[in-house]
Design a protein around this motif. Structure first.
Motif, mmCIF file in Angstrom:
data_model
loop_
_atom_site.group_PDB
_atom_site.id
_atom_site.type_symbol
_atom_site.label_atom_id
_atom_site.label_comp_id
_atom_site.label_asym_id
_atom_site.label_seq_id
_atom_site.Cartn_x
_atom_site.Cartn_y
_atom_site.Cartn_z
ATOM 1 N N ALA A 101 -4.541 0.276 -10.963
ATOM 2 C CA ALA A 101 -3.905 0.446 -9.816
ATOM 3 C C ALA A 101 -4.824 0.233 -8.378
ATOM 4 N N ILE A 230 5.023 1.208 -8.376
ATOM 5 C CA ILE A 230 4.344 2.243 -8.921
ATOM 6 C C ILE A 230 4.930 3.402 -9.682
ATOM 7 N N LEU A 243 0.084 4.659 -11.745
ATOM 8 C CA LEU A 243 -0.040 3.274 -12.532
ATOM 9 C C LEU A 243 0.629 2.210 -11.360
ATOM 10 N N ALA A 244 0.203 1.057 -11.542
ATOM 11 C CA ALA A 244 0.683 -0.011 -10.725
ATOM 12 C C ALA A 244 0.816 -1.187 -11.392
ATOM 13 N N GLU A 245 1.905 -2.042 -11.085
ATOM 14 C CA GLU A 245 2.220 -3.304 -11.710
ATOM 15 C C GLU A 245 2.866 -4.156 -10.585
#
Length: 294
Positions: A101, A230, A243-245
């Motif tokens: 992230a 997130i 967490l990130a995407e």
């Protein structure tokens, strides 16, 4: 009267925030007993939401999940008040930003791009904002709905801005984002609230016909900002990781409704993985899809 109740409650709120974590969670267990077994706060709403969302689960499984949710809810609000006095080092110990992230957010900052963050009422979203502001180079703005109680709203404003986060009232979102366009920023939208049915995108979410806000997508298209989703995972009691995407690099050229469907389905996936972390007391399905006009 609101002011009197607030000033009477304030010393207890600060005392709660000063408790060491082991003692804080003993207090949380007491809150759980009162809220679940004595008050029964919105238990009917929670159980109905769970039954509709997880039709394949048995009644025993749903009751267990309901209890897990109330246990978490009674941790969440004292954890939020902990923001009043927690140190920076302790905050970053209890809520971390994953390396992946951090890499995503650093890349956008290096490229000079402002971004939109989209998330749900899932995990400790208040702590996530603190950690982002302490860890990332972008200025974080969080879109929020001001509380009607001006005293409580002032307390929440203080907590949310203590580590450098900025707040944008929901009604001023686009205007303030345009005003802030000269800085490299991240604007966070909590996109799982209930919109008016006539202005919503209707989709299937947790096995139910559900209206979803389109504002996040519409503003992303107008500003031409990338969108990052997130997730706030609870590792154990009192410890989280973010967490990130990346959902969209080119928001302006996505088909209408695509971004909204993406972040809604991503949140659904998270809820199914750790269902007790979502805000089940919310009357998310109080509206019905409007009839199609002939």
């Amino acid at each position: 009267m609101q002011g009197l109740i607030y000033y009477i409650s304030l010393p207890f709120i600060y005392l709660l925030s000063l408790l060491p974590f082991p003692i804080l969670y003993i207090v949380c267990d007491g809150f759980y007993f009162v809220l679940y077994y004595i008050v029964g706060y919105r238990k009917k709403v929670v159980m109905q939401n769970l039954r509709n969302s997880f039709p394949d689960k048995s009644e025993a499984e749903l009751k267990r999940l309901c209890k897990d949710f109330y246990h978490y809810l009674c941790d969440l609000f004292p954890e939020t008040f902990k923001t009043l006095t927690i140190s920076k080092s302790s905050m970053l110990k209890h809520c971390t930003l994953s390396a992946e992230a951090k890499e995503i957010f650093d890349r956008y900052h290096q490229e000079g791009k402002s971004i939109i963050i989209v998330m749900g009422h899932y995990g400790n979203w208040e702590w996530a904002g603190n950690t982002f502001s302490l860890t990332c180079k972008q200025k974080l703005f969080v879109v929020y709905h001001p509380l009607s109680n001006k005293y409580l709203n002032g307390l929440m404003y203080h907590m949310r801005t203590r580590f450098g986060t900025g707040l944008i009232a929901m009604r001023d979102t686009f205007k303030d984002m345009v005003r802030n366009k000269t800085m490299i920023s991240a604007t966070a939208f909590i996109a799982d609230q209930t919109p008016q049915p006539d202005n919503a995108l209707w989709t299937t979410f947790l096995n139910q016909d559900t209206p979803v806000f389109q504002g996040t997508e519409k503003i992303a298209k107008k500003m031409d900002y990338p969108i990052v989703y997130i997730t706030i995972k609870r590792l154990k009691r009192g410890y989280y990781t973010i967490l990130a995407e990346v959902l969209s690099e080119d928001s302006k050229n996505t088909t209408d409704g695509k971004i909204t469907e993406l972040h809604t389905s991503r949140l659904e996936k998270d809820i199914k993985e750790q269902p007790e972390l979502w805000l089940w007391t919310h009357k998310r399905w109080k509206h019905k899809r409007p009839a199609v006009k002939s």
